[in-house]
Every structure is written in C-alpha cells, then in structure tokens.
Write an enzyme that holds these catalytic residues in place. Sequence first.
Site, mmCIF file in Angstrom:
data_model
loop_
_atom_site.group_PDB
_atom_site.id
_atom_site.type_symbol
_atom_site.label_atom_id
_atom_site.label_comp_id
_atom_site.label_asym_id
_atom_site.label_seq_id
_atom_site.Cartn_x
_atom_site.Cartn_y
_atom_site.Cartn_z
ATOM 1 N N LYS C 167 0.865 -1.176 0.000
ATOM 2 C CA LYS C 167 0.000 0.000 0.000
ATOM 3 C C LYS C 167 0.899 1.222 0.000
ATOM 4 C CE LYS C 167 -4.007 1.910 2.427
ATOM 5 N NZ LYS C 167 -4.845 1.696 3.627
ATOM 6 N N SER C 237 -1.869 -1.294 -3.907
ATOM 7 C CA SER C 237 -2.908 -0.272 -3.870
ATOM 8 C C SER C 237 -2.301 1.009 -3.329
ATOM 9 C CB SER C 237 -4.076 -0.731 -2.986
ATOM 10 O OG SER C 237 -3.670 -0.835 -1.652
#
Lengths: 374, 374, 374, 374
Positions: C167, C237
């Site tokens: 992330k 992400s």
Amino acid sequence: MNPANPPRQLQVHRLPMAHPGDLSALADLLDEGRVRAEDVVAVIGKTEGNGGVNDFTRGYFTQSLMHLLGARLGRAPAELQRELPCVLSGGTEGVLSPHYSVFSRAEAAADAPPGPALAIGRAFSAPTPAADIGRWAQVRAVAGAVRAAMADAGIADPAEVRFVQVKGPCVTGARAAAALAAGQSVASADPNRSMALSRAAGAFGVALALGEMADDPALESALLTRFDLWCGRASVSTGVEVEANEVVLLGHSAQWRGPLRMACEPMADAMDLPAVARALARLGLRAAPQLSADDSARVAAALVKCEPDRRGQVRGARHTMLDDTDINAQRHIRAAVGGLVAGTLGDGRLFVSGGAEHQGPDGGGLIAVIAHAA
Amino acid sequence: MNPANPPRQLQVHRLPMAHPGDLSALADLLDEGRVRAEDVVAVIGKTEGNGGVNDFTRGYFTQSLMHLLGARLGRAPAELQRELPCVLSGGTEGVLSPHYSVFSRAEAAADAPPGPALAIGRAFSAPTPAADIGRWAQVRAVAGAVRAAMADAGIADPAEVRFVQVKGPCVTGARAAAALAAGQSVASADPNRSMALSRAAGAFGVALALGEMADDPALESALLTRFDLWCGRASVSTGVEVEANEVVLLGHSAQWRGPLRMACEPMADAMDLPAVARALARLGLRAAPQLSADDSARVAAALVKCEPDRRGQVRGARHTMLDDTDINAQRHIRAAVGGLVAGTLGDGRLFVSGGAEHQGPDGGGLIAVIAHAA
Amino acid sequence: MNPANPPRQLQVHRLPMAHPGDLSALADLLDEGRVRAEDVVAVIGKTEGNGGVNDFTRGYFTQSLMHLLGARLGRAPAELQRELPCVLSGGTEGVLSPHYSVFSRAEAAADAPPGPALAIGRAFSAPTPAADIGRWAQVRAVAGAVRAAMADAGIADPAEVRFVQVKGPCVTGARAAAALAAGQSVASADPNRSMALSRAAGAFGVALALGEMADDPALESALLTRFDLWCGRASVSTGVEVEANEVVLLGHSAQWRGPLRMACEPMADAMDLPAVARALARLGLRAAPQLSADDSARVAAALVKCEPDRRGQVRGARHTMLDDTDINAQRHIRAAVGGLVAGTLGDGRLFVSGGAEHQGPDGGGLIAVIAHAA
Amino acid sequence: MNPANPPRQLQVHRLPMAHPGDLSALADLLDEGRVRAEDVVAVIGKTEGNGGVNDFTRGYFTQSLMHLLGARLGRAPAELQRELPCVLSGGTEGVLSPHYSVFSRAEAAADAPPGPALAIGRAFSAPTPAADIGRWAQVRAVAGAVRAAMADAGIADPAEVRFVQVKGPCVTGARAAAALAAGQSVASADPNRSMALSRAAGAFGVALALGEMADDPALESALLTRFDLWCGRASVSTGVEVEANEVVLLGHSAQWRGPLRMACEPMADAMDLPAVARALARLGLRAAPQLSADDSARVAAALVKCEPDRRGQVRGARHTMLDDTDINAQRHIRAAVGGLVAGTLGDGRLFVSGGAEHQGPDGGGLIAVIAHAA
C-alpha cells in the site's frame, strides 16, 4: 436592401419529445404546414442520455430527424446530415426536460414586425485534419466559419452577434493513428483531452472572428491554460461524428424582421443568478425573482454553458462533483445550474451543456435567451 | 419567568467537513471553549454519500461525532447516540457542500439581545413497535413527542413553532419477521414502502401536534394516498438505526434570547423560487434575485425538503428523474432544488433532503431558514 | 532454529460484515479468545463502497477496526493505525461479498503440523516524499521494505515468497504544492496518474526485491509504458492516508508450522479461467470445473488483481468498460472477474481489486489462494 | 416429407456492432449474398445501454435494423417491426460484448448434413389486453403462440424444444387508465411489477405449452409467489413497444438439416458453473475448465438468464446487489454471470439477460448454447 434580398424572418419552435426517437411534434408542424422542411436550418436540443461518450440518445435522435426531413425533402438522410447542423447535449438531469428547438428561416411575412430582428446564419469550415485540432489552425478555421455564418445571417457588425454555437471535430484513435502514419503530430491523442482542446479552440475562434482576440499563434499555448481568456458569446461542443467545424450564429440584423430578440450574459460561477436576471432584463423580462407566466411565455429558447469548478469550491465551500465515482461531474453541474435557471424562468425546457472551457469565466459559463419582444 | 428558569440562548454553528469522518471543526470549537460538549443538543448535516440504502457516510459521521463528544463527556459513544439526535441526509449533489450544523443551548449571555428568540427543544417517543409503523399509533406517538419537544423548548403556542425535524424508525426484515411471529401484522414489509409510510406518519404526527389535523384514526388511510394533506413545518427522515421517533423542534419563545429567528415556507414545486424569496423576506432578507453578501452572512442555516414529482412533469414539461436507471431520482431532485436555493442564497451549505411525502405540497416540499435578526 | 525463535503459526480468519462499521465478528473472536488482539498483524478486506476516490467505506471500516483493537490493547486508535496494515478494496460488485481476513501470528501450537508452512511478515518504508513517488527512489524504497518483510517472515529465498501486498502513498494536491514550494518536481500532479505511478513503482519494487528486475534507474521510464514488464506476485494499492510504503508479505518458511499454504498465478486476461485452475491445482484443489464443497472449505482466502483491458477488447471482442460514463471501469471488471473466480471456488468472499498495472500481464492480473493442506 | 416441404436449414450469424446504430456487419452479409433479407426470421442481441427503462439503445438498434431490412425488402420499417421479432437486452457489463445474432432460414443446401437439426419457429399471439397481463389469460395466450411456433418450426414433440424466447407486453400508465375507464381491472398498475408479472406469465405459458404445467387457472396466484415453479427452457422479456406476445422457438426437428444443435440447462444460482459445463457437454464441448479454441469456435450463440438472489445471499454469503443505489441490481448480476460464462467459453459475445422469474430455479436462471456438431 434590394428586391433580390427580401427581408427574412427566423422562427424558433421549441418541441417536446417522448423519447429520443420521437420526432412526432416536428412531423405535426410539417404536416400542418407551419414549418416547411426546406426552411429548417438548424436544430439544437437536449436528449435524455448521460451526456458522456456512451450517450447514444444523440445519435438516435439525429438518425430519426434526418430520416424524417430526408423523407420530406426526398434526400438521403446521410447526405442531409452533412448539411444540417443538429447540436445535441445529452443529459436532462433534475428538472431539465427533453426537448429540441427547430430553427427555420423564410421570407418575412408581409405583416411581420420590422427589424432589426434576430437573424440566423450557418457555415461549415473545411474538414479539420487531426493534426490541426486544438491548434491555432483550428482557431483560424473556426473564425473563418464564424465570419461566413455572419455573412449568411446578414450581420456585418460583430457587436450585433449574440451567440455562436460551434460543433467541432476531435481526435479519435483512428485519426491520431492516421496522422502519425503521415508523419504528423497531434496536440493530444487522448480523446477526452482532444475534445477539451477542440472546445477551447472553438471558443478562441469565435473570439477571433468577433474581434475580441488577436490572430496571434503564440496564444495557442493559452488553450486550456489561460482561463482568464474567454468569449462570452461562444458555446462549443465536439463530436466524433463531425470532421468540419459547424457554426450556427445568432444575432440582430436590419435585414430580418419579426419579434425575436436575443441576449447573452457571462456567468461568473454556478450560483450567478444575477447574470440570469441581467440577460432577461436586456429582453425586457423581469425576474423578481421568477418570471411571471406572461413573461415566461415570451421566452422562445434558453441556452446555458456551465462547468464544475475545477478548483473544487464554489464561493468558498467545497463541492464534491469532481471526485464522485458514481455520477459524472458534468451531470452534477447540469442538474444544479439547470435547477437554478429553470426556477428563474419557470420552465425546464433549457439547453444546459457542460464543457465550458473559455466559454465564459473560469468555473462559470454563460446564459443566452431568445424571447419575443414585448 | 422565575429565577429557576433563566433565559436561554441557542447557538448554531455551521461547520465544514473534509470527509464524513472529519469532525475537526467541531473539535476546534470545543478546544477553544466556544462550544461546550454538554450544551450540544442536536446535529443536522449533509454528508457526501448517495443518500440511499447503501450510504454509509451517515454512519461514519455519526460514529465519529459520538466518539468525539463521548471522549469529551466521558461517556460511551453508543449510549450518547441514543440521546443526541444526529440527523443526516446523504448526497451533496451539484453545488451542495458537505457540512453540519451544531445546535447548542445554554444560559443566555447577560448582553444577549432580548427575546422572543429562536428556541430549540427535543424529545424521543417510546420505541415504536414494527406493528405500529405507518399506522395511526405512530402518528400519535410522534405527536406526543412533538408536544414534549415544545415543552422542552418553552413554546406553548403551536403558531410559534417554525420547523420540526423528525427521525422515525422503519420496518426492517428482522422487525417484520418478529412482528409476524408475535401474531402481529405490519403496514408494509417492503423496506422502501415502510420508510415512506414512516415519513408520512411523521408528517401527520407533526400536523396533529400543531393543531393542523384532527386525531382521527380514519385518516390512517390517507397516508401516502391523500397528498392534498400536508404539513408545511414538518421535515421527516427515517433510519434503520432508530427505534423511537426522535424530534428536534425549533420555534420562537419569549423565554429565549439572542439574535436568531426562523421562517419556513411550503414550496409548490421544484421551481418555486418565490417561496424561497418569501421565507427570506420574513427574516428581512431580500433576494433580488440573490442575497447580498451581507444578507447571505446573516443566514445561519437553511433546510429544504423536496421530491421528484411523481406525476412525471414539472409545470407541464416532462422530467426524466423517475425513469433513470443510472441516477436515483432523489439525487436528481436534490441537485436541482439545491442549485436553485444555493443560487438564491449564494451559498451551497444547505440541508436538502428528499422523501417529502406530506411535508409540503405534492411535488414540492418546503424551505426553512435560520438567520440573525438585522 | 534456536530456542529464542520458537516456530510460529499463521492464522487467517475470513469474517463477514453486515456493514462497513460492523466488526462484531472479530469482536466475538477476541471475546472467545480465539484471536488475541496483540497477535493481529494485518487485515485485508472488501468493503461495499464504490472503490473510487469518494469511497468512504474504507475509512469507516478502518476507524471501526482501530477503535476495536485500540480498546483491547489500551492504545490510541490513530497510533495503532500507523502500525497495523489494513488494506481495503472498495466495491463488492456482483456476487462479491463484503468480508475481511484477519491475519494473526503466534507461537505455534505444540500439535501444529510441521512446516514449511505459510509465513507472514510486514514492514514499512520510511515516508516517501512526494518528489519520489512514481520514481526509482520509490521503487527502491518498496524493495527495501519487501526485504525487511521477508526477514520479518523468516523467509530467505525469494522463490519462497508467494504474494506481496503493498500500500503506497500518492501525490495529493497539498503534497504537490509543498514539493514545488521546496523547489522539487513531482512525477505527476494529477492524483489519478500519481496513484497509477505509485502502483507501478510498487510492482517494480516487489520485482526488484524478488530478483526479477535489475536495479536500473533507466527503467523508471518503463513505469506505465512497458506493460510487458510485470511481477506476478505483487498486488499494490494506494491511499491518500498513508505516507510510507506498507508491505504485507506471504510465503513459505521452514520456521513456521501449520496447515496453510499459498499459490499465486498470473492471469493473461479477464477470461483466464485456466490460471485460476492452475493456482488451485498447486494447492491440491481441483476445479472441474468448480471446487467440491470439501475443497471449497479448505480455501482460507483468495486475492485477485484485474484490469479493464486498455485496448478496448478482450479476445478480439469489443468491451465497453472504458467508455461507460455511468459505471466506473474498475467496477465493471471487478464484477466480471469476481463472478468468474467466485463461480470456480463456489464462494463470493474474494478480495478482487483493480488497478493492476504491472501486476500480472497487460489486460490481466493475478490470482492468489491460501488453503489448508489436504 | 412431401416435395412441397423441402428440408430447411437454420443459419445463425453472430455479428459485432460498433455502436447501437451500426448494422454494417449485416449490411455486408446482405451485400455479399450470404444472407437474404427475406430469410431473416429473428434477431437477438445485446446493446450497450443500461438495460433499464431509460435504455434507448434497444430502440436505436431496432430502428436501424428495420430501416436496413425495410430498404432491402421495399417495405416500411414500422410494418416490418410488427412481423420480425427483435429481442434485445441492454447492458454489456464487464466483459460482455455488444453483438447480435441473426437467425435466418431457407431451403437446405443440397450438401447440408442430414437432420434432425436445429429448427426455428416464430409466432405472435393476438394482442393481449391490459386486463389480461399477468393473469391466466396471458399464460394461455403465450402457450398458444408457443404451440404455433412449434408448428412453424416443424416440431411436434415438446421434448425436442430446446429454448423459447418470449417478448411480452406490459401495463403502461396509459393502458392501465384505458382498462380502468372500460371498467376492467389490471393485475398491477405499477410498471415494474407489471413487467415482472408479464415475464412470469410468459414462463408459465411456455411451461403450459411444453406440458410441464397443468392448465389450471388457480395457478395464477403462483405468479411471482411460488418460485419453486419454473420452466428451464423459457427466456422472457417485456417491452412497452409490443402489444402481442412474440415467440421465437428453437428445437430439434427431423425436417431440418445442417450442423446446428442446441442444449439448455437450468442454473441453480449465480455460481452454477457446473450447469454451464453440462450444457456444453451435451453438445460435445468440454470445459476443463475452459473450452479449447477449437471448441469455442464451434459455439454459434449462447443465451443466459440470471437474477440477483432476492434473499440477499449467494451460497450463504451476503451480496449487496439489491441495496445498491448507484448501480442497478440487474447490471450487477449480468456482469457477474457474464464474467463466469465468458470465462468458460472464452468469449464475451453472450446474450445475458436479467429478470429471470420462474425461468430456472429461484436465484438462478438458465444457460442455452447453440453449437456446430463436431
């Protein structure tokens, strides 16, 4: 005015549609002889699609219109489509109502009110190559078409022009590939950016023709960057289906008769209700705050350009239009500005279109109204 | 007024949020001592969700609010949530701006302007069983809570009530099953219809308490059928998370001091700009057509209820809100009416909520404004 | 293995949620002592938002999770959030079901099956300045964190790594402005492009750490251009809320015990059902075409990355995902690939995430499955 | 077989479209003489709209088709439209590809493979009055049309019928008003419920004609209530534009020649991949898990009905389709089931349609495949 040029008169019929393929209201007018198919010079309307790339209500309406008029004129629909501007904005958000305005012109009736009156002209530029789109060559091409439309309308003084609708081409993937294969570059191969650039060039082209901007190729770099440069009488859309710049121009001319007049005002932002009132006031219509039923009935058409403010705020308060993954920002702003203008006019039959780059102040846009003189 | 009841004063803080979990503006007010946590009696706000069943921005904001106030008060968030009305409407379409209004009350400052001034009261009914929802029993339960909120606010005369916000329960699948298992029936087991019925019963309950409607159980059949029956001071929402009817009531009382006043007007339809102007005029604010910056600054809060006209037309022109599979009809109407009111006030920080059954005329709704006296 | 390093064991609990604020299933596990709060090392889940910029279900779930664990651990939620990776993908389109997988690790039970078994490690890079995002500096920062996570997991051989979830931060408007003010440039100030660049850099960083790519800064220009370069074990992400690159790494290690194993396969396109079958086959699970109920029960979690093919076609047939103004393209592809994988596994509790640049073949992505050994 | 009834042959051409007005692929076939306009008996296709009430891509395609064939046949498009079934499902979510299948029939080629082969028949019921829609009278009307279509196809044994597509009328507001004015009642005046009732009656009508259900008017109350009653060979849609029940029937007949065969299987739920494999297996196609390229090329068309499970779960896991205010539930389920079937066939050119009440098991639906015999 010589006998070879008898005075002309513009008619505007604002018609309802039950769905995007419903041209029955126009068919009725043609059947009744109230409009002659050969007099129709332009159609501007709102269809109930999403207004985006995959909005096929525009194509459906256009096909239906061209089939109807083609049958009446004994002409092939596809051929007619290359001559008759049909400018559609998809998206009837909120209280906006699907409708279309048919602009027709003919010799003035003997008892028509004297002019100067609202005149219409139209013109097409030569096809704009992909390499020219979003560049100064397109600005000049649009300007040339605007001047031709002024001549067609019988308007010599740019100050008498009230509103210029342009429909310009954009760079599709296929066109970009062809240009690159021919050793040319394109201003942008991204379709969305190309469409914005074409709208910007259209606005600059109108400004150029109306004497509001110099013919300075260095200004090419101002497209989509210098939002302090704008034209308050230009409304531009783009379409993958056109190759030339199509122009429909409205303004006042002593060569025309009839009751129609037009006013146009820039809107500073999406809450600029005073601008709406000013445009109406120029036509003798009083929004206090809403038009009376009598005044509302005098309005023949209203056209609005607007834009979700790219800075994320309106009058200091955050808006959420640009970050919404569920609803496209243009749908948001059309609903809001449509609600504002409809409430002022007491009528939802408005042409409200997004994509207002350089067409009015940054974050705002413009409003144009056609009305019968009192 | 006896010494045991010193005059009170209402404060309304309209605060921005950067996202639905952002309570920093209220935290700042608490830190600065401008608001005391124990004085907060209600919060009404707009969050940037879709306003539908799967809008979790309301729950997120509520959780964040209760954690903030709970920490300041040393209380469990879940417990506080059962006492402090937090009425949220999801959906900041168009120019609407995410914000929340914090209503707090305390002993009036010694130098506060004399009353009568705007007062606030709140009350909760007993939990409403599923079998009562959308029936006359709920109408009476709401009416009882409204009367209790009037007493809490120190308002004896219903004519002095300006605006009543109700948040009522609805029949969830689980509650319907439980009722059926207990041998009871429910007015509707369909969640959406149950919510509409609960809103309708809420509106009737307010009308009953304010003396606008008789306590006639035969009128139960008028819920969602006789749209000519409506209350112009009721704003009702429903939530699966509540079991009782929560009431926040605003009106004028001689027991209160301070500069705040309120006016509320029914709106005949989604284009009723004159109603907006009338509500403002009652507070000495002139929309001509837009409030001046000074007048706009006097507005403390504005609340609107609206509805996509179920007959498919506004002023004779077809709208497309009810048949749109892409955008929920309530999102359409909030954007449009929000755009209209925002343009009149020059401010997008509006509480605009759909689901206006019996809360104003059929197809319209109402507008309420809180402003500082001139 | 020395006595100071007793064998560890990974547990994965895949839990339902009734809404994004519902952590009751985890609360129950904690109450029952089946999971200890201090053993939780990562959470990966799907929430029922739209998966876009304005998806607040991720923030709502995260806040709820941190409040729950914070209360159990006696720690401040905000502080915990900086230590515990919580990777959420919004959007449960089609048959996908809202759920979250809780990864916890503890000393292995005495009777745990011997290893090598599935191991987990996590690490955070130093905060990545805006000027580094989408550049080789970020690639190296991610690679460093991946190596640290390998060490944390007790995995020395990159070949034993099965799946790396990253992330990463992105360039917000504020961060871009700050960088520019400091005389630095950013790879892109456009938030969406910045997010794509950060994902691309994350994928390259994983490839670098796993020995699949050279540490060659000239490859920076390959980010988002050379889609033939990809890592089949990276899932990345981005989030505006993080400043560092967070890494959760899964792989096989002899230092771990227990029944869990993992397999990961690249997917060539959105119809690559054979790849799904291959990943399952590596774990002894037979899709013929669907897992039996027994085999389906052996699956502990499944994670998928996918992407709407940017060339507008899948296997020669035009798709319409990229031109849809009504539904975001990522929602389309998650629904379709989610439907395919759910049908194969007989289970909709899948982590299916879009934005798969360089994370598997162009137009495809990857599938990873965690299952109990037979 | 007597000389007056020479053997016939069915052809199925599955054609791409660039947009809903693009019939160029069929125009090419007509130009090349590969299909004769007079041989076209039905068209079934997927257009890229939203599949809802305001999906105008179906009308646009239909208008374009009727103009094309009308011009070739020298007939009025509107007249042709009343004779030629054109069944369209809007919505090409996920990997679904816009396409249409043209069914044409002619005398079999001398060298055509011997039958029994796939046959096609069509029939129209008499116009169904509004008062009959969703009632047993419609069930019987559909059954009569199905029997007529069997005769048209030359199929005597119901067991040889493979798939029946019905397009039925629904109760519009205008039709309901007319019925009420005539002293009649309607089963439902709500358009959405009326459409569901019409689909249910269509499914029962097919079951009746195929001998799967008794002609018992008491079963009228089972429409939309007894979901355990279903027909696994019926696919029904409704349209405001039709007044009669249109039937297109496919099955095997010894009077036909050619390579085409068809199989149809009920799907138990949205994850019923084994049912897809069974339908393929009946045609000698092996999904293991995906068809080989050779087998995929043998598929001429595939048709699927599906439904978001009304109980809110699939295989015990909660889905969110029914509560999503942003995306219509039918769009969700088409994307998911379309992704599953496309992945199995390796092809996105699928007819996937929602609204599967009584057309397959509750929460599931059915899959039908047409393929060339090996």
